[in-house]
Motif scaffolding. Structure first.
Motif, PDB file in Angstrom:
ATOM      1  N   UNK A  65      71.792  72.040  34.984  1.00  0.00           N
ATOM      2  CA  UNK A  65      71.067  73.487  35.555  1.00  0.00           C
ATOM      3  C   UNK A  65      69.625  73.246  36.030  1.00  0.00           C
ATOM      4  N   UNK A  66      70.029  73.315  37.492  1.00  0.00           N
ATOM      5  CA  UNK A  66      67.908  73.009  38.069  1.00  0.00           C
ATOM      6  C   UNK A  66      67.008  74.709  38.149  1.00  0.00           C
ATOM      7  N   UNK A  67      66.177  74.077  37.090  1.00  0.00           N
ATOM      8  CA  UNK A  67      64.824  75.210  37.045  1.00  0.00           C
ATOM      9  C   UNK A  67      65.048  75.471  38.771  1.00  0.00           C
ATOM     10  N   UNK A  68      63.916  76.234  39.022  1.00  0.00           N
ATOM     11  CA  UNK A  68      63.392  77.022  40.080  1.00  0.00           C
ATOM     12  C   UNK A  68      61.751  75.678  39.950  1.00  0.00           C
ATOM     13  N   UNK A  69      61.215  75.209  41.084  1.00  0.00           N
ATOM     14  CA  UNK A  69      60.499  74.142  40.538  1.00  0.00           C
ATOM     15  C   UNK A  69      59.685  74.410  41.854  1.00  0.00           C
ATOM     16  N   UNK A  70      58.553  74.664  41.577  1.00  0.00           N
ATOM     17  CA  UNK A  70      57.049  74.759  42.188  1.00  0.00           C
ATOM     18  C   UNK A  70      56.137  74.269  42.113  1.00  0.00           C
ATOM     19  N   UNK A  71      54.719  74.310  43.050  1.00  0.00           N
ATOM     20  CA  UNK A  71      53.611  73.860  42.923  1.00  0.00           C
ATOM     21  C   UNK A  71      52.682  74.793  42.115  1.00  0.00           C
ATOM     22  N   UNK A  72      51.525  74.562  41.508  1.00  0.00           N
ATOM     23  CA  UNK A  72      50.737  74.527  40.369  1.00  0.00           C
ATOM     24  C   UNK A  72      49.651  75.131  41.959  1.00  0.00           C
ATOM     25  N   UNK A  73      49.116  76.671  42.317  1.00  0.00           N
ATOM     26  CA  UNK A  73      48.148  76.008  43.413  1.00  0.00           C
ATOM     27  C   UNK A  73      46.342  76.222  41.870  1.00  0.00           C
ATOM     28  N   UNK A 111      42.204  71.142  38.540  1.00  0.00           N
ATOM     29  CA  UNK A 111      42.302  71.586  37.467  1.00  0.00           C
ATOM     30  C   UNK A 111      43.049  72.317  36.440  1.00  0.00           C
ATOM     31  N   UNK A 112      44.480  72.560  37.243  1.00  0.00           N
ATOM     32  CA  UNK A 112      45.646  73.473  35.847  1.00  0.00           C
ATOM     33  C   UNK A 112      45.178  72.594  34.325  1.00  0.00           C
ATOM     34  N   UNK A 113      45.373  71.535  34.447  1.00  0.00           N
ATOM     35  CA  UNK A 113      45.086  70.777  33.086  1.00  0.00           C
ATOM     36  C   UNK A 113      43.630  71.444  32.374  1.00  0.00           C
ATOM     37  N   UNK A 114      43.167  70.935  32.725  1.00  0.00           N
ATOM     38  CA  UNK A 114      42.065  72.034  31.693  1.00  0.00           C
ATOM     39  C   UNK A 114      41.801  73.532  31.845  1.00  0.00           C
ATOM     40  N   UNK A 115      42.408  73.971  32.788  1.00  0.00           N
ATOM     41  CA  UNK A 115      42.442  75.822  32.610  1.00  0.00           C
ATOM     42  C   UNK A 115      43.370  76.171  31.867  1.00  0.00           C
ATOM     43  N   UNK A 116      44.855  75.413  31.972  1.00  0.00           N
ATOM     44  CA  UNK A 116      46.220  74.916  30.882  1.00  0.00           C
ATOM     45  C   UNK A 116      45.525  75.259  28.804  1.00  0.00           C
ATOM     46  N   UNK A 117      44.293  74.390  29.901  1.00  0.00           N
ATOM     47  CA  UNK A 117      43.840  73.626  27.940  1.00  0.00           C
ATOM     48  C   UNK A 117      42.615  74.899  27.613  1.00  0.00           C
ATOM     49  N   UNK A 149      64.166  75.172  30.975  1.00  0.00           N
ATOM     50  CA  UNK A 149      63.232  76.474  31.287  1.00  0.00           C
ATOM     51  C   UNK A 149      64.086  76.761  31.970  1.00  0.00           C
ATOM     52  N   UNK A 150      63.199  77.923  32.912  1.00  0.00           N
ATOM     53  CA  UNK A 150      63.012  78.572  33.803  1.00  0.00           C
ATOM     54  C   UNK A 150      62.591  78.263  35.171  1.00  0.00           C
ATOM     55  N   UNK A 151      61.663  77.255  34.872  1.00  0.00           N
ATOM     56  CA  UNK A 151      60.616  77.201  36.224  1.00  0.00           C
ATOM     57  C   UNK A 151      59.894  76.037  35.657  1.00  0.00           C
ATOM     58  N   UNK A 152      59.474  74.980  36.677  1.00  0.00           N
ATOM     59  CA  UNK A 152      58.487  73.686  36.750  1.00  0.00           C
ATOM     60  C   UNK A 152      57.878  73.659  37.204  1.00  0.00           C
ATOM     61  N   UNK A 153      57.002  73.618  36.840  1.00  0.00           N
ATOM     62  CA  UNK A 153      55.636  73.712  37.919  1.00  0.00           C
ATOM     63  C   UNK A 153      54.473  71.925  37.690  1.00  0.00           C
ATOM     64  N   UNK A 154      55.009  71.983  39.276  1.00  0.00           N
ATOM     65  CA  UNK A 154      54.456  70.614  39.658  1.00  0.00           C
ATOM     66  C   UNK A 154      52.999  70.286  39.385  1.00  0.00           C
ATOM     67  N   UNK A 155      51.695  70.025  39.053  1.00  0.00           N
ATOM     68  CA  UNK A 155      50.794  70.455  38.361  1.00  0.00           C
ATOM     69  C   UNK A 155      49.455  69.407  38.668  1.00  0.00           C
ATOM     70  N   UNK A 156      48.763  69.723  37.826  1.00  0.00           N
ATOM     71  CA  UNK A 156      47.606  68.730  38.473  1.00  0.00           C
ATOM     72  C   UNK A 156      47.020  68.002  40.186  1.00  0.00           C
ATOM     73  N   UNK A 157      46.298  67.088  39.418  1.00  0.00           N
ATOM     74  CA  UNK A 157      46.176  66.561  41.307  1.00  0.00           C
ATOM     75  C   UNK A 157      46.704  65.825  42.076  1.00  0.00           C
ATOM     76  N   UNK A 158      47.777  65.850  41.801  1.00  0.00           N
ATOM     77  CA  UNK A 158      49.240  65.372  42.347  1.00  0.00           C
ATOM     78  C   UNK A 158      50.098  66.564  43.218  1.00  0.00           C
ATOM     79  N   UNK A 159      49.814  68.331  42.614  1.00  0.00           N
ATOM     80  CA  UNK A 159      50.118  69.258  43.185  1.00  0.00           C
ATOM     81  C   UNK A 159      49.314  68.950  44.821  1.00  0.00           C
ATOM     82  N   UNK A 160      48.672  68.979  45.032  1.00  0.00           N
ATOM     83  CA  UNK A 160      48.438  68.842  46.322  1.00  0.00           C
ATOM     84  C   UNK A 160      49.417  68.035  47.267  1.00  0.00           C
ATOM     85  N   UNK A 161      50.453  67.621  46.730  1.00  0.00           N
ATOM     86  CA  UNK A 161      50.997  66.132  47.615  1.00  0.00           C
ATOM     87  C   UNK A 161      52.410  66.948  47.434  1.00  0.00           C
TER      88      UNK A 161
END
Length: 123
Positions: free
Chosen positions: A79-87, A91-97, A49-61
């Protein structure tokens, strides 16, 4: 971790203690990041992937995790993709679903090829 900490709040306590400089908590976060990096690297090496998103409740950390995660991925990935935190936080998992479900409804309702509705017959 103190016995008074509710098991459901253990992760939040550890991350908070790590921010406050607690050595054991910082070590626990480090172990968590190393384990997370192994799983993430497996997916990165498989999917590229070009991007990895760190999401869920742990994204607060993310302030404690993202830089360490990038460094661990550099050791494990070609090759290391861009790593970002979900905003979206916890709620990211529920909103994605929900987005996935809405896309499916949209596809089923508005895709060409659906048969036209048939008016009911009156006998």
């Amino acid at each position: 971790m103190p016995d008074t900490v509710d098991p459901d709040a253990a992760a939040a306590w550890v991350f908070s203690a790590a921010r406050d400089g607690n050595r054991e908590a910082r070590a626990a976060v480090g172990r968590y990041v190393k384990d997370l990096a192994v799983g993430t690297a497996a997916l990165v090496l498989t999917l590229d992937p070009q991007l990895v998103v760190f999401g869920g409740g742990f994204s607060r950390s993310a302030d404690l995790v993202l830089d360490r995660l990038r460094r661990e991925l550099e050791k494990l990935c070609l090759r290391v993709p861009d790593v970002r935190a979900s905003t979206l936080g916890a709620d990211s998992v529920a909103l994605g679903a929900l987005r996935f479900a809405l896309n499916e409804v949209d596809h089923r309702l508005f895709t060409a090829g659906l048969s036209a509705p048939v008016a009911p017959r009156r006998d």
